[in-house]
Scaffold this active site. Structure first.
Site, PDB file in Angstrom:
ATOM      1  N   HIS A 313       0.860  -1.194   0.000  1.00  6.84           N
ATOM      2  CA  HIS A 313       0.000   0.000   0.000  1.00  6.84           C
ATOM      3  C   HIS A 313       0.886   1.231   0.000  1.00  6.84           C
ATOM      4  CE1 HIS A 313      -3.177   2.791   1.152  1.00  6.84           C
ATOM      5  NE2 HIS A 313      -4.019   1.848   0.774  1.00  6.84           N
ATOM      6  N   ASP A 371      -7.911  -5.435   0.155  1.00  2.00           N
ATOM      7  CA  ASP A 371      -8.353  -6.287  -0.964  1.00  2.00           C
ATOM      8  C   ASP A 371      -7.971  -7.745  -0.784  1.00  2.00           C
ATOM      9  OD1 ASP A 371      -7.610  -3.445  -2.851  1.00  2.00           O
ATOM     10  OD2 ASP A 371      -9.593  -4.315  -2.611  1.00  2.00           O
TER      11      ASP A 371
HETATM   12  C1  SDX Z   1      -6.293  -0.082  -2.820  1.00  2.01           C
HETATM   13  O1  SDX Z   1      -4.512   4.440  -2.068  1.00  2.01           O
HETATM   14  C2  SDX Z   1      -5.433   3.817  -1.424  1.00  2.01           C
HETATM   15  O2  SDX Z   1      -5.828   4.172  -0.331  1.00  2.01           O
HETATM   16  C3  SDX Z   1      -6.028   2.640  -2.156  1.00  2.01           C
HETATM   17  C4  SDX Z   1      -7.031   1.806  -1.365  1.00  2.01           C
HETATM   18  C5  SDX Z   1      -8.301   2.562  -1.091  1.00  2.01           C
HETATM   19  O3  SDX Z   1      -9.024   2.184  -0.145  1.00  2.01           O
HETATM   20  O4  SDX Z   1      -8.640   3.477  -1.899  1.00  2.01           O
HETATM   21  O5  SDX Z   1      -6.450   1.405  -0.109  1.00  2.01           O
HETATM   22  C6  SDX Z   1      -7.443   0.551  -2.131  1.00  2.01           C
HETATM   23  O6  SDX Z   1      -6.059   0.214  -3.954  1.00  2.01           O
HETATM   24  C7  SDX Z   1      -5.397  -1.004  -2.050  1.00  2.01           C
HETATM   25  C8  SDX Z   1      -4.155  -1.481  -2.864  1.00  2.01           C
HETATM   26  C9  SDX Z   1      -4.613  -2.615  -3.770  1.00  2.01           C
HETATM   27  N1  SDX Z   1      -3.573  -2.964  -4.735  1.00  2.01           N
HETATM   28  C10 SDX Z   1      -2.952  -4.152  -4.660  1.00  2.01           C
HETATM   29  O7  SDX Z   1      -3.091  -4.963  -3.743  1.00  2.01           O
HETATM   30  C11 SDX Z   1      -2.054  -4.447  -5.864  1.00  2.01           C
HETATM   31  C12 SDX Z   1      -0.714  -4.965  -5.364  1.00  2.01           C
HETATM   32  N2  SDX Z   1      -0.024  -3.866  -4.666  1.00  2.01           N
HETATM   33  C13 SDX Z   1       0.899  -3.081  -5.433  1.00  2.01           C
HETATM   34  O8  SDX Z   1       0.626  -2.919  -6.785  1.00  2.01           O
HETATM   35  C14 SDX Z   1       1.462  -1.883  -4.674  1.00  2.01           C
HETATM   36  O9  SDX Z   1       1.747  -2.300  -3.405  1.00  2.01           O
HETATM   37  C15 SDX Z   1       0.628  -0.603  -4.596  1.00  2.01           C
HETATM   38  C16 SDX Z   1       0.253  -0.129  -5.938  1.00  2.01           C
HETATM   39  C17 SDX Z   1      -0.590  -0.854  -3.772  1.00  2.01           C
HETATM   40  C18 SDX Z   1       1.488   0.448  -3.911  1.00  2.01           C
HETATM   41  O10 SDX Z   1       2.581   0.654  -4.718  1.00  2.01           O
HETATM   42  P1  SDX Z   1       3.671   1.812  -4.394  1.00  2.01           P
HETATM   43  O11 SDX Z   1       3.354   2.509  -3.111  1.00  2.01           O
HETATM   44  O12 SDX Z   1       3.834   2.646  -5.611  1.00  2.01           O
HETATM   45  O13 SDX Z   1       4.934   0.973  -4.060  1.00  2.01           O
HETATM   46  P2  SDX Z   1       5.916   0.429  -5.136  1.00  2.01           P
HETATM   47  O14 SDX Z   1       5.161  -0.105  -6.315  1.00  2.01           O
HETATM   48  O15 SDX Z   1       6.950   1.471  -5.357  1.00  2.01           O
HETATM   49  O16 SDX Z   1       6.545  -0.843  -4.384  1.00  2.01           O
HETATM   50  C19 SDX Z   1       7.656  -0.729  -3.524  1.00  2.01           C
HETATM   51  C20 SDX Z   1       8.412  -2.040  -3.701  1.00  2.01           C
HETATM   52  C21 SDX Z   1       8.765  -2.361  -5.147  1.00  2.01           C
HETATM   53  O17 SDX Z   1       9.898  -3.225  -5.118  1.00  2.01           O
HETATM   54  P3  SDX Z   1      11.379  -2.573  -5.359  1.00  2.01           P
HETATM   55  O18 SDX Z   1      11.304  -1.772  -6.646  1.00  2.01           O
HETATM   56  O19 SDX Z   1      11.614  -1.694  -4.146  1.00  2.01           O
HETATM   57  O20 SDX Z   1      12.294  -3.761  -5.437  1.00  2.01           O
HETATM   58  O21 SDX Z   1       7.559  -3.135  -3.278  1.00  2.01           O
HETATM   59  C22 SDX Z   1       7.313  -3.984  -4.382  1.00  2.01           C
HETATM   60  C23 SDX Z   1       7.611  -3.193  -5.632  1.00  2.01           C
HETATM   61  O22 SDX Z   1       7.967  -4.064  -6.694  1.00  2.01           O
HETATM   62  N3  SDX Z   1       5.898  -4.333  -4.290  1.00  2.01           N
HETATM   63  C24 SDX Z   1       5.422  -5.565  -4.420  1.00  2.01           C
HETATM   64  C25 SDX Z   1       4.049  -5.443  -4.190  1.00  2.01           C
HETATM   65  N4  SDX Z   1       3.737  -4.166  -3.953  1.00  2.01           N
HETATM   66  C26 SDX Z   1       4.894  -3.482  -4.028  1.00  2.01           C
HETATM   67  N5  SDX Z   1       6.030  -6.761  -4.679  1.00  2.01           N
HETATM   68  C27 SDX Z   1       5.209  -7.827  -4.723  1.00  2.01           C
HETATM   69  N6  SDX Z   1       3.873  -7.793  -4.507  1.00  2.01           N
HETATM   70  C28 SDX Z   1       3.265  -6.623  -4.245  1.00  2.01           C
HETATM   71  N7  SDX Z   1       1.944  -6.600  -4.043  1.00  2.01           N
END
Ligand code: SDX
Length: 436
Positions: A313, A371
Site C-alpha cells: 500500500h 483487498d
Molecule cells: C487499494 O490508495 C489507497 O488508499 C487505495 C485503497 C483505497 O481504499 O482506496 O487502499 C485501495 O487500492 C489497495 C491497494 C490494492 N492494490 C494491490 O493490492 C495491488 C498490489 N499492490 C501493489 O501494486 C502496490 O503495493 C501498490 C500499488 C498498492 C502500492 O505501490 P507503491 O506505493 O507505488 O509501491 P511500489 O510499487 O513502489 O513498491 C515498492 C516495492 C517495489 O519493489 P522494489 O522496486 O523496491 O524492489 O515493493 C514492491 C515493488 O515491486 N511491491 C510488491 C508489491 N507491492 C509493491 N512486490 C510484490 N507484490 C506486491 N503486491
C-alpha cells in the site's frame, strides 16, 4: 490549517535569491510546506509524479496513519464504526461530519430508501452491452448515464443539487450493480423493496428471483454492510483524486463519480480484490499450500511481473486495519456457512503468514491490504469475482461524493491543472513531405 512558527527556506547553490516558504499544521499528521508562490517567485515547478510527497488539498473527512495502521472517518476509528455502526450511519458521518441521532438516522435512511429505483430507461443502456461484459465497463457507462436523467440537479455549485445527487448516487448504486449482475446471468431485474435495509435490499436484488420469496440471511447482510463500511472512504487515493480533479472543472456529480469508477477498476487499485482472488485460485490450482514457496519465488523475481495481489500500500507501511476486520468477517461468514475449512481461506492465511516472515515483504513493508480478504468474503457470500470491484465502487461512492462536496465547498478551490517537466523536442520547422 494552522500556520507553523517554523518556515522552510529554499536556497539555490547558484546564488539565485532564496525563498521562505510557510509551513502549515493540520490537526494530526504531517505538516505541509506551502509552495503555491514557488513558480511565481522562482520560475520553477516541484516534481512529484505519483504524488508521494504532495498534499493536493486540505480535508476533514478521513485520516490514515500508515505507520500505525490507523484509519479514522471524521475522527472515529474504523474498528469502532465497523462493529458499532451500520453503513447508513457511516454515510451520514462522511457526508455531514457527525454520526446521526436516531431521528436523523431514520430520516436519512428513509430518504436513501426512496431513491433506490432507477429510471426504467436504464434497462436499455444494459441491453447495449454483451451479456459477458465486465461489470465495471457497464458501471462506468451506467453511472455516467445517470446525468442524462437528472438535468434538475447537475449544478455542482448549488448545495441542494449536491445534496439530492449524493442521495441519488448512494441509493442507486446497489440497484445498478445488481442489474449489471442479473443482466450477466440472464435473470430478470429485481426491484428494490422499501422495507429492507440498504445491504439487505442489495442482497435481495442480487439473489432473489420472481419465482419465490427471498429472505436475506442476517449474517451475510451484516457482512455485506461491513464490507461497505470498510470501503467507504480512504483519504486522497487514486480514484478519489480522480473525482476531485474531474469535479474541479465544474462538471456534474454523476460524471465525476463515473470517472472515479473508471479509475477504481485498475488492478493496482480497486481491481486488486478481483486480482487477489484470481491469484489465490491460481495458486490453489497449482497445488495450494505446498506450492506457495514456488509462487513466492515468482513474486520476488522482478522479471516475472507477478505481484502478491492484495499486499502492499502506498500509505500503509503496517497492517491495513481494514484487512484485519475483513479477515474476522471471513471467519464469521465461512463458519456461519459451514465452510470454515474453505481451502482458499486456508491458502490466504498460509500465504499471509509466509509473507509476514519473508524479508522481501518485511523489508518493503508489504502487508495485506483491504483487498486481500474482501474477495474471499464476497466469494463466500456468492458474489462472482468479476463483480468485486463494482461492489467496491458501490461502497466508495459515498466517500467520493463527500470529498467532491468538500472540495466544491472550499472557497480556495480552483480547477486542477498540474504542470510538467518538458524534455521533448524543442521548436523546429516542418519540412515538405518530400524532404522528410
Ligand atoms: C487499494 O490508495 C489507497 O488508499 C487505495 C485503497 C483505497 O481504499 O482506496 O487502499 C485501495 O487500492 C489497495 C491497494 C490494492 N492494490 C494491490 O493490492 C495491488 C498490489 N499492490 C501493489 O501494486 C502496490 O503495493 C501498490 C500499488 C498498492 C502500492 O505501490 P507503491 O506505493 O507505488 O509501491 P511500489 O510499487 O513502489 O513498491 C515498492 C516495492 C517495489 O519493489 P522494489 O522496486 O523496491 O524492489 O515493493 C514492491 C515493488 O515491486 N511491491 C510488491 C508489491 N507491492 C509493491 N512486490 C510484490 N507484490 C506486491 N503486491
Amino acid at each position: 490549517m494552522t500556520p507553523s512558527d517554523v518556515k522552510a527556506t529554499l536556497s539555490f547553490s547558484d546564488g539565485s535569491p532564496s525563498m521562505d516558504l510557510p509551513i502549515f499544521k493540520g490537526s494530526v499528521g504531517p505538516d505541509v510546506i506551502d509552495i503555491r508562490k514557488l513558480y511565481g517567485q522562482t520560475g520553477k515547478f516541484t516534481y512529484d509524479p505519483g504524488f508521494l510527497s504532495t498534499a493536493a488539498c486540505q480535508s476533514k473527512i478521513t485520516y490514515i496513519d500508515g505507520d500505525k495502521g490507523e484509519l479514522l472517518y471524521r475522527g472515529y476509528p474504523i474498528e469502532q464504526l465497523a462493529t458499532k455502526c451500520d453503513f447508513m450511519e457511516t454515510c451520514h458521518l462522511l457526508l455531514h461530519g457527525e454520526l446521526p441521532n436516531a431521528t436523523q438516522k431514520a430520516d436519512f435512511t428513509k430518504t436513501v430508501t426512496y431513491h433506490t429505483m432507477v429510471n426504467e430507461q436504464m434497462q436499455f443502456f444494459l441491453r447495449g452491452f454483451r451479456r459477458d461484459a465486465h461489470p465495471m465497463a457497464i458501471m462506468t457507462g451506467l453511472v455516467g448515464g445517470l446525468a442524462a436523467f437528472y438535468h434538475d440537479s447537475t449544478d455542482i455549485t448549488n448545495p441542494e443539487h449536491r445534496e439530492i445527487s449524493a442521495v441519488r448516487l448512494i441509493a442507486k448504486m446497489p440497484t445498478l450493480v445488481a442489474m449489471a449482475y442479473k443482466y450477466s446471468i440472464g435473470q430478470p431485474y429485481i426491484y428494490p423493496k422499501n422495507d429492507l435495509s440498504y445491504a439487505g435490499n442489495f442482497m435481495r436484488m442480487m439473489f432473489a428471483t420472481p419465482c419465490e420469496e427471498y429472505v436475506p440471511d442476517d449474517v451475510l447482510v451484516r457482512a455485506m454492510d461491513r464490507i461497505f463500511i470498510l470501503h467507504a472512504d480512504h483519504e486522497q487515493n487514486a480514484s478519489t483524486s480522480t473525482v476531485r480533479l474531474c469535479g474541479s472543472s465544474g462538471t456534474n456529480p454523476f460524471a465525476a463519480i463515473a470517472a472515479g469508477v473508471a479509475c477504481l477498476w485498475g488492478p493496482a487499485h480497486g481491481g486488486a480484490n478481483e486480482a487477489a482472488l484470481n491469484m489465490l485460485e491460481d495458486v490453489n490450482k497449482m497445488g495450494g499450500v505446498e506450492k506457495i514457496g514456488e509462487f513466492i519465488k515468482q513474486v520476488k523475481d522482478k522479471n516475472s511481473n507477478v505481484k502478491l495481489m492484495g499486499f502492499g500500500h502506498r500509505v500503509y507501511k503496517n497492517y491495513d486495519p481494514r484487512a484485519k476486520l475483513m479477515r474476522e468477517t471471513c471467519h464469521e461468514v465461512l463458519t456461519a456457512m459451514g465452510k470454515h475449512n474453505d481451502p482458499i481461506l486456508k491458502l490466504a492465511m498460509a500465504l499471509e503468514k509466509i509473507a509476514l516472515e519473508d524479508d522481501y515483504f518485511v523489508s518493503r513493508k508489504l502487508y495485506p491490504n483491504v483487498d486481500f480478504y474482501s474477495g474471499i468474503v464476497q466469494r463466500a457470500i456468492g458474489i462472482p469475482v468479476s463483480l468485486f470491484t463494482a461492489i467496491f465502487a458501490l461502497a466508495r461512492t459515498v466517500g467520493w461524493i463527500a470529498q467532491l462536496n468538500e472540495m466544491i465547498g472550499d472557497p480556495e478551490y480552483k480547477i486542477g491543472r498540474p504542470r510538467q517537466l518538458f524534455n521533448g523536442a524543442v521548436s523546429r520547422d516542418v519540412k515538405p513531405v518530400g524532404e522528410r
